[in-house]
Design a protein around this motif. Structure first.
Motif, mmCIF file in Angstrom:
data_model
loop_
_atom_site.group_PDB
_atom_site.id
_atom_site.type_symbol
_atom_site.label_atom_id
_atom_site.label_comp_id
_atom_site.label_asym_id
_atom_site.label_seq_id
_atom_site.Cartn_x
_atom_site.Cartn_y
_atom_site.Cartn_z
ATOM 1 N N GLN A 79 0.838 -1.209 0.000
ATOM 2 C CA GLN A 79 0.000 0.000 0.000
ATOM 3 C C GLN A 79 0.869 1.254 0.000
ATOM 4 O O GLN A 79 0.577 2.217 -0.701
ATOM 5 C CB GLN A 79 -0.948 -0.002 1.215
ATOM 6 C CG GLN A 79 -1.950 1.132 1.180
ATOM 7 C CD GLN A 79 -2.833 1.087 -0.058
ATOM 8 O OE1 GLN A 79 -3.345 0.046 -0.420
ATOM 9 N NE2 GLN A 79 -3.001 2.207 -0.726
ATOM 10 N N ALA A 80 1.952 1.211 0.787
ATOM 11 C CA ALA A 80 2.861 2.362 0.823
ATOM 12 C C ALA A 80 3.481 2.594 -0.554
ATOM 13 O O ALA A 80 3.608 3.731 -1.009
ATOM 14 C CB ALA A 80 3.963 2.143 1.871
ATOM 15 N N ALA A 81 3.865 1.503 -1.229
ATOM 16 C CA ALA A 81 4.445 1.634 -2.573
ATOM 17 C C ALA A 81 3.405 2.193 -3.547
ATOM 18 O O ALA A 81 3.720 3.061 -4.368
ATOM 19 C CB ALA A 81 4.959 0.283 -3.065
ATOM 20 N N LEU A 82 2.169 1.701 -3.448
ATOM 21 C CA LEU A 82 1.104 2.209 -4.331
ATOM 22 C C LEU A 82 0.827 3.685 -4.050
ATOM 23 O O LEU A 82 0.655 4.488 -4.983
ATOM 24 C CB LEU A 82 -0.178 1.385 -4.146
ATOM 25 C CG LEU A 82 -0.121 -0.054 -4.670
ATOM 26 C CD1 LEU A 82 -1.391 -0.805 -4.269
ATOM 27 C CD2 LEU A 82 0.076 -0.090 -6.170
ATOM 28 N N ASP A 83 0.781 4.045 -2.763
ATOM 29 C CA ASP A 83 0.557 5.448 -2.396
ATOM 30 C C ASP A 83 1.695 6.332 -2.907
ATOM 31 O O ASP A 83 1.467 7.420 -3.433
ATOM 32 C CB ASP A 83 0.426 5.596 -0.873
ATOM 33 C CG ASP A 83 -0.845 4.961 -0.326
ATOM 34 O OD1 ASP A 83 -1.740 4.615 -1.132
ATOM 35 O OD2 ASP A 83 -0.939 4.810 0.912
ATOM 36 N N SER A 84 2.912 5.838 -2.758
ATOM 37 C CA SER A 84 4.080 6.591 -3.221
ATOM 38 C C SER A 84 4.039 6.766 -4.731
ATOM 39 O O SER A 84 4.319 7.846 -5.260
ATOM 40 C CB SER A 84 5.365 5.866 -2.805
ATOM 41 O OG SER A 84 6.492 6.533 -3.296
ATOM 42 N N GLU A 85 3.680 5.685 -5.443
ATOM 43 C CA GLU A 85 3.592 5.748 -6.901
ATOM 44 C C GLU A 85 2.506 6.736 -7.333
ATOM 45 O O GLU A 85 2.713 7.542 -8.232
ATOM 46 C CB GLU A 85 3.293 4.359 -7.460
ATOM 47 C CG GLU A 85 3.262 4.301 -8.962
ATOM 48 C CD GLU A 85 2.999 2.895 -9.483
ATOM 49 O OE1 GLU A 85 2.651 2.786 -10.662
ATOM 50 O OE2 GLU A 85 3.143 1.923 -8.727
ATOM 51 N N ALA A 86 1.367 6.679 -6.652
ATOM 52 C CA ALA A 86 0.268 7.594 -6.978
ATOM 53 C C ALA A 86 0.683 9.037 -6.699
ATOM 54 O O ALA A 86 0.396 9.946 -7.491
ATOM 55 C CB ALA A 86 -0.985 7.232 -6.180
ATOM 56 N N SER A 87 1.369 9.241 -5.589
ATOM 57 C CA SER A 87 1.837 10.586 -5.241
ATOM 58 C C SER A 87 2.835 11.097 -6.287
ATOM 59 O O SER A 87 2.767 12.257 -6.708
ATOM 60 C CB SER A 87 2.494 10.553 -3.857
ATOM 61 O OG SER A 87 3.076 11.788 -3.557
#
Length: 164
Positions: A79-87
């Motif tokens: 989730q952190a990686a997905l959030d970082s990618e989205a950011s």
């Protein structure tokens, strides 16, 4: 005498039987003691096996908790990686939009400056044309026919300016 011998044989036989009985009692006592020891060892083994089973159950619970923690950590990291990618994607989009707007603004400012420069040159050209026309008109009226050469030179300059 036979009876005596028979009696004595019976007594000896009874003595042997009593002795064998005592030996059998001793053997039974030994067997009973061995059975008691075996029972105690069996109970100790059963207790040890129960303790081992309890430890195995606890180890299985600990392993299950570790798997659950690992799954939670993996999910959290994902989730952190997905959030970082989205950011990052949003920052890229914002940067692209900002750059595009800056380029549009700069281009519009350059166009405005270019248009103003063209208008300024056109105004200067018009002023110079008007000034030359005024000089021409002034010379034409005041000088007369003897100044035709100067008038012609000024006319040529005027025509050159108008052509440019």
């Amino acid at each position: 005498e036979e009876l005596q011998a028979s009696l004595q044989a019976t007594q000896e036989s009874q003595g042997d039987a009593a002795s064998q009985l005592e030996q059998a009692k001793g053997a039974l006592s030994d067997t009973s003691a061995l059975l008691e020891q075996s029972k105690q060892k069996e109970e100790a083994t059963a207790a040890e096996l129960e303790h081992i089973r309890a430890e195995a159950v606890e180890a299985a619970k600990t392993a299950e908790m570790a798997r659950a923690a690992e799954a939670a950590a993996t999910a959290s990291a994902t989730q952190a990686a997905l959030d970082s990618e989205a950011s990052l994607e949003q920052r890229i989009k914002d940067s692209e939009a900002s750059l595009e707007q800056r380029l549009k603004d700069e281009l519009e400012a350059q166009r405005a400056a270019h248009d103003a420069a063209i208008q300024s040159v056109q105004a200067q050209h018009q002023d110079e044309t008007t000034r030359m026309q005024s000089k021409y008109d002034e010379l034409a009226t005041s000088v007369g026919k003897e100044k035709d050469d100067e008038v012609m030179a000024l006319r040529e300059q005027l025509e050159e300016l108008q052509a440019s």
